[in-house]
Design an enzyme around this catalytic site. Structure first.
Site, PDB file in Angstrom:
ATOM      1  N   TYR A  25      46.945  51.353  -2.080  1.00 41.54           N
ATOM      2  CA  TYR A  25      46.266  51.645  -3.706  1.00 41.54           C
ATOM      3  C   TYR A  25      46.562  52.983  -3.950  1.00 41.54           C
ATOM      4  O   TYR A  25      46.403  53.462  -5.332  1.00 41.54           O
ATOM      5  CB  TYR A  25      44.846  51.264  -3.458  1.00 41.54           C
ATOM      6  CG  TYR A  25      44.357  49.795  -3.819  1.00 41.54           C
ATOM      7  CD1 TYR A  25      44.717  48.871  -2.961  1.00 41.54           C
ATOM      8  CD2 TYR A  25      43.834  49.403  -5.062  1.00 41.54           C
ATOM      9  CE1 TYR A  25      44.754  47.361  -3.349  1.00 41.54           C
ATOM     10  CE2 TYR A  25      43.266  48.170  -5.362  1.00 41.54           C
ATOM     11  CZ  TYR A  25      43.789  47.106  -4.532  1.00 41.54           C
ATOM     12  OH  TYR A  25      43.272  46.063  -4.627  1.00 41.54           O
ATOM     13  N   LYS A  34      49.016  43.249   9.872  1.00 45.98           N
ATOM     14  CA  LYS A  34      50.402  42.877  10.214  1.00 45.98           C
ATOM     15  C   LYS A  34      51.214  43.461  11.085  1.00 45.98           C
ATOM     16  O   LYS A  34      52.223  44.229  10.544  1.00 45.98           O
ATOM     17  CB  LYS A  34      51.040  42.463   8.725  1.00 45.98           C
ATOM     18  CG  LYS A  34      50.438  41.455   7.928  1.00 45.98           C
ATOM     19  CD  LYS A  34      50.910  40.000   8.344  1.00 45.98           C
ATOM     20  CE  LYS A  34      52.444  39.724   7.780  1.00 45.98           C
ATOM     21  NZ  LYS A  34      52.981  38.381   8.537  1.00 45.98           N
ATOM     22  N   ASP A  56      48.048  36.915   7.686  1.00 48.34           N
ATOM     23  CA  ASP A  56      48.274  35.710   6.999  1.00 48.34           C
ATOM     24  C   ASP A  56      47.497  34.691   7.928  1.00 48.34           C
ATOM     25  O   ASP A  56      46.917  33.693   7.362  1.00 48.34           O
ATOM     26  CB  ASP A  56      49.774  35.388   7.250  1.00 48.34           C
ATOM     27  CG  ASP A  56      50.505  35.616   8.503  1.00 48.34           C
ATOM     28  OD1 ASP A  56      49.901  36.283   9.374  1.00 48.34           O
ATOM     29  OD2 ASP A  56      51.691  35.093   8.708  1.00 48.34           O
ATOM     30  N   ASP A 106      41.489  43.323  -0.326  1.00 51.10           N
ATOM     31  CA  ASP A 106      41.425  42.896  -1.600  1.00 51.10           C
ATOM     32  C   ASP A 106      41.414  41.249  -1.824  1.00 51.10           C
ATOM     33  O   ASP A 106      40.640  40.342  -1.973  1.00 51.10           O
ATOM     34  CB  ASP A 106      42.221  43.544  -2.326  1.00 51.10           C
ATOM     35  CG  ASP A 106      42.191  43.126  -3.821  1.00 51.10           C
ATOM     36  OD1 ASP A 106      41.132  42.880  -4.642  1.00 51.10           O
ATOM     37  OD2 ASP A 106      43.230  42.875  -4.672  1.00 51.10           O
ATOM     38  N   ASP A 139      38.462  37.876  -1.704  1.00 50.35           N
ATOM     39  CA  ASP A 139      38.391  37.037  -2.894  1.00 50.35           C
ATOM     40  C   ASP A 139      38.579  35.477  -2.337  1.00 50.35           C
ATOM     41  O   ASP A 139      37.842  34.573  -2.728  1.00 50.35           O
ATOM     42  CB  ASP A 139      39.746  36.783  -3.768  1.00 50.35           C
ATOM     43  CG  ASP A 139      39.588  37.778  -4.856  1.00 50.35           C
ATOM     44  OD1 ASP A 139      38.721  38.623  -5.053  1.00 50.35           O
ATOM     45  OD2 ASP A 139      40.301  37.563  -5.920  1.00 50.35           O
TER      46      ASP A 139
HETATM   47  C1  IPM Z   1      38.334  44.390  -6.399  1.00 48.77           C
HETATM   48  C2  IPM Z   1      39.231  44.390  -7.645  1.00 48.77           C
HETATM   49  C3  IPM Z   1      39.823  45.792  -7.760  1.00 48.77           C
HETATM   50  C4  IPM Z   1      40.758  45.781  -6.606  1.00 48.77           C
HETATM   51  C5  IPM Z   1      40.586  45.967  -9.303  1.00 48.77           C
HETATM   52  C6  IPM Z   1      39.814  45.771 -10.263  1.00 48.77           C
HETATM   53  C7  IPM Z   1      41.355  47.055  -9.483  1.00 48.77           C
HETATM   54  O1  IPM Z   1      40.210  43.347  -7.659  1.00 48.77           O
HETATM   55  O2  IPM Z   1      37.488  45.172  -6.257  1.00 48.77           O
HETATM   56  O3  IPM Z   1      38.606  43.534  -5.792  1.00 48.77           O
HETATM   57  O4  IPM Z   1      41.898  45.488  -6.595  1.00 48.77           O
HETATM   58  O5  IPM Z   1      40.365  46.701  -5.696  1.00 48.77           O
HETATM   59 MG    MG Z   2      39.920  41.883  -5.761  1.00 51.32          MG
END
Ligand code: IPM
Ligand code: MG
Length: 369
Positions: free
Chosen positions: A142, A192, A225, A249, A253
């Site tokens: 990032y 990884k 993975d 990240d 999710d």
């Molecule tokens: C998160 C989001 C952010 C990230 C985006 C909105 C920049 O997906 O906080 O997980 O990628 O960190």
């Molecule tokens: Mg995210």
């Protein structure tokens, strides 16, 4: 005690709706518990771009620095997809993470019992799930240099760098170890190391840190993975997962969906204690993002924002009891059978953002009796 100063940043998309819902709970606490706070409002993301031409102004950044905690909604909208990189709404959020040095991002994935049937996974795989993803938030892909885009011999290239230093890995490792000590005593460090130099270093440093400071904690290394696969196969094998910015990240999710919906996952981003003020830099936001497709319709799930607020009470203000109360009220509200669309299940009654938070306030009234 002097009033705490909280910066409220609803941001874009569904941010303002879920924030307004959360503020109703904050008002309830102000009325019924000894919770007094001063709020400041700040613009970040597309809303700031519209007003000031940048996703975050220097003034707002300075205001955020002066607050005890920041409660954030979401940033981003497809309308801004073609803006230059530095003007995209997400840059405002990323600038805050970096300048406040919020290196430790805590993403707890907890399955509330009433929601076991809302997940796409089988009930026995997820019931009772309680895992914590600790994502490094200020380094790696990032932010690391070099990054950019250039043309060489008529061919366009773009690149990012996954750079980590030993101190960066150690400090996030320590946060994860401390959390594991208060939870299930187990750490899974994810990278990884089979293909990335940064992964090799990550594994070396974490393994050494465990040997030196991880007394009594169970520890394992895992490839990212494989971790993604294990999260959907048998998520209850995990307690604390510690990983870098990009893997964190993705994996968070994935973990969010175990809980039924991305609309359920809160997060806390913590830095070190500022020696000048004695206050830990901290930032709270739902994991779900701005969801522009459903923005403005009053149907967004406010619970991840509300649970982020509860994390703020716990981690920034040492108000664990009030945080517990809010979390219990969320569970009770879910038990009532009212659901936003993202967590609907057979037999439940669909409601909107306001309906969901009204259920939470009802539950608070009952619990406080
Ligand atoms: C998160 C989001 C952010 C990230 C985006 C909105 C920049 O997906 O906080 O997980 O990628 O960190
Ligand atoms: Mg995210």
């Amino acid at each position: 005690m002097s009033n705490r100063k909280i910066m409220i940043m609803p941001g874009d998309g569904i941010g303002p709706e879920v924030m307004a819902a959360t503020m109703k709970v904050a008002d309830w606490l102000a009325k019924h518990r000894s919770f007094s706070f001063d709020t400041m409002h700040g613009l970040c993301g597309g809303v700031s771009y519209e007003k000031h031409g940048v996703p975050l102004t220097d003034e707002t950044m300075a205001d955020a620095m002066a607050c005890d905690a920041i409660l954030f909604g979401a940033a981003g909208d497809h309308r801004y997809d073609n803006l230059p990189f530095e003007l995209k709404p997400e840059r405002g959020l990323l600038r805050m993470r970096k300048e406040l040095d919020l290196y430790a991002n805590l993403r707890p994935a907890i399955v509330f019992p009433p929601l076991v049937s809302s997940s796409t996974l089988k009930e026995d795989v997820i019931s009772g799930l309680d895992i914590m993803i600790v994502r490094e938030l200020t380094g790696g892909t990032y932010f690391a240099e070099p990054r950019g885009r250039e043309e060489r011999d008529g061919v366009v290239y773009a690149y990012d760098t996954n750079l980590y230093s030993v101190p960066e890995i150690e400090r996030i490792g320590r946060v994860a170890f401390d959390l594991a000590r208060k939870r299930g005593q187990k750490i899974t460090s994810v990278e990884k190391a089979n293909v990335m130099h940064s992964g090799v270093l990550w594994r070396e440093v974490m393994t050494a840190l465990h040997a030196a400071e991880g007394d009594g904690l169970e520890y394992e290394n895992m490839y990212a993975d494989n971790c993604a696969m294990q999260l959907v196969r048998q998520p209850k094998q995990f307690d604390v997962i510690v990983t870098d910015n990009l893997f964190g990240d993705l994996l968070s999710d994935c973990a969010a969906m175990l809980t039924g919906s991305l609309g359920m996952l809160p997060s806390a981003s913590l830095g070190d204690i500022d020696p000048a003020t004695g206050v830990r830099r901290s930032f709270y936001e739902p994991v779900h993002g701005s969801a522009p497709d459903i923005a403005g319709k009053g149907i967004a799930n406010p619970l991840a924002q509300l649970l982020s607020f509860a994390m703020m009470l716990r981690y920034s203000f040492d108000m664990g009891e009030d945080a517990d109360l809010v979390e219990k009220a969320v569970e009770k509200a879910l038990e009532s059978g009212k659901r936003t669309g993202d967590i609907m299940s057979p037999g439940a009654t669909e409601t909107g953002t306001d309906g969901m938070v009204a259920e939470v306030i009802d539950a608070l009234d009952h619990l406080a009796r």
